[in-house]
Design a protein around this motif. Structure first.
Motif, short mmCIF file in Angstrom:
data_model
loop_
_atom_site.label_atom_id
_atom_site.label_comp_id
_atom_site.label_asym_id
_atom_site.label_seq_id
_atom_site.Cartn_x
_atom_site.Cartn_y
_atom_site.Cartn_z
N ASP A 1 1.04 7.64 -10.48
CA ASP A 1 2.17 7.13 -9.70
C ASP A 1 2.88 8.24 -8.94
O ASP A 1 4.06 8.14 -8.60
CB ASP A 1 3.16 6.38 -10.61
CG ASP A 1 2.62 5.02 -11.02
OD1 ASP A 1 2.17 4.29 -10.13
OD2 ASP A 1 2.64 4.72 -12.22
N LEU B 1 -2.32 -1.39 -8.27
CA LEU B 1 -0.94 -1.32 -8.74
C LEU B 1 -0.33 0.05 -8.43
O LEU B 1 0.81 0.14 -7.96
CB LEU B 1 -0.88 -1.61 -10.24
CG LEU B 1 0.50 -1.43 -10.89
CD1 LEU B 1 1.50 -2.44 -10.31
CD2 LEU B 1 0.40 -1.59 -12.41
N HIS B 2 -1.09 1.11 -8.69
CA HIS B 2 -0.57 2.45 -8.43
C HIS B 2 -0.34 2.67 -6.93
O HIS B 2 0.63 3.34 -6.55
CB HIS B 2 -1.51 3.51 -8.99
CG HIS B 2 -1.62 3.48 -10.49
ND1 HIS B 2 -0.52 3.63 -11.31
CD2 HIS B 2 -2.69 3.29 -11.31
CE1 HIS B 2 -0.91 3.56 -12.58
NE2 HIS B 2 -2.21 3.35 -12.60
N LEU C 1 11.49 -1.45 -9.94
CA LEU C 1 11.57 -0.05 -9.50
C LEU C 1 12.61 0.11 -8.40
O LEU C 1 13.39 1.07 -8.38
CB LEU C 1 10.21 0.43 -9.01
CG LEU C 1 9.15 0.69 -10.07
CD1 LEU C 1 7.81 0.98 -9.43
CD2 LEU C 1 9.56 1.84 -10.97
N TYR D 1 9.38 -3.51 -0.08
CA TYR D 1 9.18 -3.00 -1.45
C TYR D 1 10.20 -3.58 -2.42
O TYR D 1 9.87 -3.87 -3.57
CB TYR D 1 9.29 -1.48 -1.42
CG TYR D 1 8.90 -0.77 -2.69
CD1 TYR D 1 7.60 -0.29 -2.86
CD2 TYR D 1 9.83 -0.51 -3.69
CE1 TYR D 1 7.23 0.41 -4.01
CE2 TYR D 1 9.47 0.19 -4.84
CZ TYR D 1 8.17 0.64 -5.00
OH TYR D 1 7.82 1.32 -6.14
N THR E 1 8.74 7.64 -7.47
CA THR E 1 8.10 6.84 -8.51
C THR E 1 7.55 7.72 -9.63
O THR E 1 7.58 7.32 -10.80
CB THR E 1 6.98 5.97 -7.92
OG1 THR E 1 6.08 6.79 -7.14
CG2 THR E 1 7.55 4.88 -7.03
N GLN F 1 8.37 -5.06 -5.44
CA GLN F 1 8.50 -4.21 -6.63
C GLN F 1 9.99 -4.17 -7.04
O GLN F 1 10.62 -3.12 -7.02
CB GLN F 1 7.99 -2.80 -6.35
CG GLN F 1 6.55 -2.70 -5.91
CD GLN F 1 5.58 -2.96 -7.04
OE1 GLN F 1 5.87 -2.75 -8.21
NE2 GLN F 1 4.40 -3.45 -6.68
N ASP G 1 0.29 0.17 -4.77
CA ASP G 1 1.39 -0.73 -4.42
C ASP G 1 2.75 -0.12 -4.78
O ASP G 1 3.75 -0.36 -4.11
CB ASP G 1 1.25 -2.07 -5.14
CG ASP G 1 0.24 -3.00 -4.50
OD1 ASP G 1 -0.24 -2.69 -3.39
OD2 ASP G 1 -0.08 -4.05 -5.12
N ARG G 2 2.78 0.65 -5.86
CA ARG G 2 4.05 1.23 -6.31
C ARG G 2 4.54 2.35 -5.39
O ARG G 2 5.70 2.75 -5.48
CB ARG G 2 3.90 1.78 -7.73
CG ARG G 2 3.92 0.71 -8.82
CD ARG G 2 3.69 1.37 -10.16
NE ARG G 2 3.80 0.43 -11.28
CZ ARG G 2 3.39 0.68 -12.50
NH1 ARG G 2 2.85 1.87 -12.78
NH2 ARG G 2 3.52 -0.22 -13.46
N CYS G 3 3.68 2.84 -4.53
CA CYS G 3 4.09 3.89 -3.60
C CYS G 3 5.06 3.30 -2.58
O CYS G 3 4.82 2.26 -1.98
CB CYS G 3 2.88 4.47 -2.87
SG CYS G 3 3.33 5.73 -1.65
#
Length: 423
Positions: free
Chosen positions: A46, A74-75, A359, A352, A37, A356, A77-79
């Motif tokens: 991120d 959010l950061h 991404l 994910y 990410t 997401q 969750d993006r993992c």
């Protein structure tokens, strides 16, 4: 890394664990170099180092909710929880353990919107029960034109027929198998092929119907107590077979295998289950761990295909089995094409690809470009999530590697029980 937890805070087990992990980090930033990410977004928050700082700040200031916002979540969750950073880290930082603590804390302090809560609840309920999932899958395939695009791409073409499984009771050597929750619906041939291959090696594979979802889906969607409850239920289901002498608990989905191997950690503070959980984690084996230790000559592989192997993150980074499947396939005579950036995640990462999607799609397409560069006949992998996500692009065929091995078996000669399957 220096921490600033109070003595009172350190009386809490999760804070003590967070403090231990944080203190092992030297904030060198090597992790960012291999974080998928961070490579896509270029934002320090991120990448693992930035997320560690966000979690440190949040956990050290439990009463200051002004520090914790939806942007913080959010950061996190993006993992992808791909754990590539752990493979890269020179200090051995157990990042995923800190992430579990951080995600649980932010869930408590910044409640999600109702729509997000509904999506996550729906995923948990739809995916963890094999019978429910099969029913929903059948419904989705029947009314596929009406299914929303993000989910429609996840619906598979007609899966390969599972065929018959051999009688496992004919062998003195017995292993258990975790059937999984979505795999029986999406790829029913995977476990059947596993049973046939191990049968050739004199190993009986015993399914245990009482064992259900491994618990990873609940746990990683912040329903951690439910994840632990599923772990306990599986331990109860397997325990009589373990006492009877089962050699191993085989997983054909590397995501499940990675989580079962962590039962010892997630139940370490449970006096009723800690010892049993440690034993189950010890017995948990990815399928490749079984085959790499066996004499595979009896398989009598009679054909070869040109394959590209996608090594799931849960196999190479969580279970540290990178290169193991490739070695077995080469030993059996298959030709493997080179794959650039094989250490990077495909974007599946459990749920994910649904939570997401943008991404996940970028990561999937990048991964497919690398997998297809050598013009393989088939892409093979070791995890149903990766298999489904990569196949959703509708490009090169994607299968579990054990299915390809099963199809290449020479006809049985001792009892004539089966002939080699056609691709």
């Amino acid at each position: 890394m220096q921490t600033h937890f109070t003595e009172e805070a350190l009386k809490q087990p999760h804070i003590r664990e967070a403090d231990r992990v944080l203190r092992s980090c030297v904030h060198c930033g090597f992790c960012n170099a291999t974080c998928p990410t961070y490579q896509l977004l270029g934002d320090e928050r991120d990448g693992p180092r930035g997320r560690i700082y966000l979690m440190k700040q949040m956990l050290e200031n439990p009463d200051d909710d002004g520090l914790v916002t939806e942007q913080t979540r959010l950061h996190l969750d993006r993992c992808l929880t791909c754990r590539n950073c752990e493979t890269t880290c020179p200090s051995g930082v157990e990042y995923h353990k800190l992430l579990d603590i951080g995600r649980a804390e932010i869930e408590r302090r910044v409640p999600r919107k109702a729509s997000e809560q509904a999506l996550r609840f729906g995923l948990r309920k739809a995916l963890v029960d094999p019978r429910r999932f099969k029913a929903l899958l059948k419904l989705g395939l029947t009314f596929k034109p009406l299914v929303p695009g993000a989910l429609k791409n996840k619906l598979p073409p007609a899966p390969v027929d599972a065929g018959t499984r051999p009688d496992h009771q004919q062998h003195a050597r017995q292993m258990l198998i975790l059937e999984g929750c979505v795999q029986p619906g999406l790829s029913p041939n995977t476990n059947a092929a596993t049973a046939r291959v191990l049968d050739r090696l004199g190993i009986g594979l015993t399914p245990v119907s009482e064992a259900g979802c491994c618990g990873a889906i609940d746990f990683h969607l912040n329903a951690q107590d439910d994840g632990r409850a599923r772990a306990r239920a599986n331990i109860d289901a397997w325990w009589p077979h373990i006492e009877a002498g089962a050699e191993a608990i085989v997983q054909t989905a590397s995501g499940c295998g990675a989580f079962v191997k962590e039962y010892r950690d997630i139940l370490a503070d449970d006096p009723a289950y800690a010892e049993k959980a440690a034993r189950v984690s010890e017995l948990a084996k990815d399928l490749v761990e079984v085959l790499r230790d066996e004499d595979v000559a009896p398989l009598a592989i009679k054909e070869s295909r040109k394959l590209a192997f996608h090594c799931p993150c849960t196999l190479q980074h969580a279970q540290r089995l990178g290169g193991a499947v490739e070695a077995v396939l080469v030993k059996l005579g298959f030709t493997l094409t080179p794959v650039a950036d094989a250490h990077l995640c495909c974007g599946s990462a459990g749920t994910y690809s649904i939570t997401q999607p943008e991404l996940a799609t970028q990561l999937r397409d990048n991964k497919l470009d690398n997998l297809e560069a050598g013009h393989p006949e088939t892409i093979v992998t070791a995890n149903i999530g990766c298999q489904t996500h990569l196949a959703s692009a509708g490009r090169t065929e994607v299968r579990h590697w054990i299915e390809i091995v099963d199809e290449a078996l020479a006809p049985a000669t001792s009892d004539g029980s089966r002939a080699a399957r056609s691709p």
